[in-house]
Write a protein that holds these residues in place. Sequence first.
Motif, short mmCIF file in Angstrom:
data_model
loop_
_atom_site.label_atom_id
_atom_site.label_comp_id
_atom_site.label_asym_id
_atom_site.label_seq_id
_atom_site.Cartn_x
_atom_site.Cartn_y
_atom_site.Cartn_z
N GLY A 83 51.97 78.81 36.40
CA GLY A 83 51.06 78.71 37.53
C GLY A 83 51.33 77.51 38.40
N ILE A 121 49.95 75.47 42.41
CA ILE A 121 48.94 75.32 43.47
C ILE A 121 49.65 74.98 44.77
N ALA A 151 47.83 85.84 42.91
CA ALA A 151 47.33 84.64 43.58
C ALA A 151 45.84 84.79 43.86
N LEU A 159 43.93 77.52 50.60
CA LEU A 159 44.35 76.90 49.35
C LEU A 159 44.59 78.00 48.33
N GLN A 160 45.74 77.95 47.67
CA GLN A 160 46.15 79.08 46.83
C GLN A 160 46.60 78.61 45.44
N THR A 161 46.08 79.28 44.41
CA THR A 161 46.62 79.16 43.06
C THR A 161 47.43 80.42 42.78
N LYS A 162 48.65 80.27 42.28
CA LYS A 162 49.57 81.41 42.17
C LYS A 162 50.25 81.41 40.81
N ASP A 190 43.20 82.80 46.48
CA ASP A 190 43.13 81.79 47.52
C ASP A 190 41.80 81.86 48.25
#
Length: 302
Positions: free
Chosen positions: A239, A241, A196, A226-229, A198
């Motif tokens: 993936g 968000i 992740a 705010l996180q992209t994982k 963030d």
Amino acid sequence: MYKDRLVLKSSLGYNSAPFSIRGEFGGKKEVLKYRANMNAVLGLGFAYKWLSLNLNFNLPGYIKNTDKFGESQYFDLNINFDAKRWHFSFDLHNYSGFSLLNANRFSDTLVGLGLENQLKPNLQTVSLSVNAYRFENKSFKMKPAIGIVGNYNTEVKSFYVKYTMNLHALNNQDGLIPYQHLNDTRSILQSTFMSAFDFGAVPGFVYINNINGWQFGALGGLGLVLQTKFYGFDNTTRGFIGLAPRLDLRLKGGYNVENWFLMLDCSFDNKSIRFNDLRYQQNYYYIRLLYGYRFLKKNTSK
């Protein structure tokens, strides 16, 4: 502040990075707990003017039985400095070698061997953080709050905002979750890595006081980032968000006067990734006793 005095310091403590994976596997809720087998840590360093350097050494031997918890390797790096009302911090953690606790409850193979935990020597977790703290109170300084190059002689408190960027991941080519024993073959359970990135702003509050040389204080913040994982399996990456909670806590207290200090330092940092009903959560923390002596500056006046 004693920035013109040479400070020699030493510390003795313990740090670790346990994590868990929570979810519903095969129609049953489970909490998979992973632990590293850690050493006691000895730290040596110095501080003078703007420069501060600290080296940490693993003491011989592991704290827990290696047959049950395996052997772990780790690396921690922290760099920080102040600029007016800002405090900047760079943190890197790299841990490898974990054990899955109480894995015998779903693995007949382990029961046959008389073992409770499943060793995962190649499982690795990494965390990289870049943080910038902005304090509302102009008189608040982080260096004397930490205590190495200064001390407070009165109460001080301040609200702050921590602007933060984090990259954290865990990986194991043999798989993160023993899905074969959990009667569940979903792709997320077959993942070999989760990661992740963030960023966000986390509000918090800091309080420091010194009464007759006894200095104590706490810094804590709670917010969302705010996180992209991502997770990967069989050469496939997926993936998403979303939002993730962020909790920071640091406690410090002890005796801090002009020539020397002896303080207990505790830090807690939480990282998490959530994929629907599956959640990975890791806690980086340390507890250490820190001692330092400030050498008097020679008087060159005639």
